[in-house]
Enzyme design. Sequence first.
Site, short mmCIF file in Angstrom:
data_model
loop_
_atom_site.label_atom_id
_atom_site.label_comp_id
_atom_site.label_asym_id
_atom_site.label_seq_id
_atom_site.Cartn_x
_atom_site.Cartn_y
_atom_site.Cartn_z
N PRO A 2 0.78 -1.32 -0.09
CA PRO A 2 0.07 -0.02 -0.01
C PRO A 2 1.08 1.18 0.06
O PRO A 2 1.94 1.14 0.51
CB PRO A 2 -0.73 -0.27 1.35
N LYS A 51 4.58 4.79 5.15
CA LYS A 51 3.99 3.63 5.19
C LYS A 51 3.83 3.03 6.40
O LYS A 51 3.71 1.62 6.69
CB LYS A 51 4.54 2.69 4.13
N ARG A 120 14.29 8.33 10.79
CA ARG A 120 14.76 7.61 9.72
C ARG A 120 13.82 7.74 8.68
O ARG A 120 14.42 7.60 7.47
CB ARG A 120 14.90 6.01 10.09
N ASN A 161 5.37 2.83 -6.12
CA ASN A 161 5.68 2.26 -7.44
C ASN A 161 4.50 3.31 -8.35
O ASN A 161 5.01 3.72 -9.12
CB ASN A 161 5.46 0.85 -7.78
#
Length: 268
Positions: A2, A51, A120, A161
Amino acid sequence: MPEGHVLHGLARLHRRRFGGNPVEVRSPQGRFTAAEVLNGAVFETAEAHGKHLWHFYDSDRVVHVHLGLYGTFTESPVPLEQPRGKVRMRIVGPTHGTDLRGPAACEMLTPEEVAAQRDRLGPDPLREDADPDRAWERISRSRSTVAALLMDQSVLAGVGNAYRAEVLFRHGVPPRLPGRSLLRDTWEAIWRDLVALMSEGLRTGRIDTVRHEHSPEVTGRLPRRDRHGGEVYVYRRGGSPCLVCRTPVSVARLHGRNLYWCPTCQAD
């Protein structure tokens, strides 16, 4: 996997359904052992960055979830049926419950560990505190391709993507262009576009990137038929004609993921 707008949508949904209430937390599968500690705790809020999804409970307890390739949340009104399949975590609130299956990560963290995770991650186009200059600092110095950099979550968080392929097409950027060769004005336009496109994806629950003049309603072409939904220019359209110039869309592997682009509209 996702893209970031999906995680922000889950955070919004879980805030609305569970926020401010004591909840039942179970691990029917048995792998999330922290469920015993959290059961009956107050679910304070939920938040996403890229994410990653965090559930914040009282007493500074935080559950970190990363869906990975196979993770899903299934939402249902109460009363819930008996769990089916391998449910890692079940949360039950006043009106709804959710079952988490197959995540890459489901773990309880301290606030300090959450802060370290945030540090990060690159800026997230869907967060109000995002600083696009942080991403530009990395991109403008890098020999890596722009396509690779946009998928590096330490550079830019939440872009996957589909948005990677689409935003590069929309700005005519060759995907193998080195980051240090990208113009600052182009980066700023890409960032603004990502904010707009991902915000729309959060609102609608689907990825739409095709401008009105190239839409099925204007061009008379058939709408896209794909399990992912949405109208896109190049993503998952390898070999099909470009919606703008009719050149076949190219596809190649880059760092283990398919890369889509139009060799004419995104010429070197």
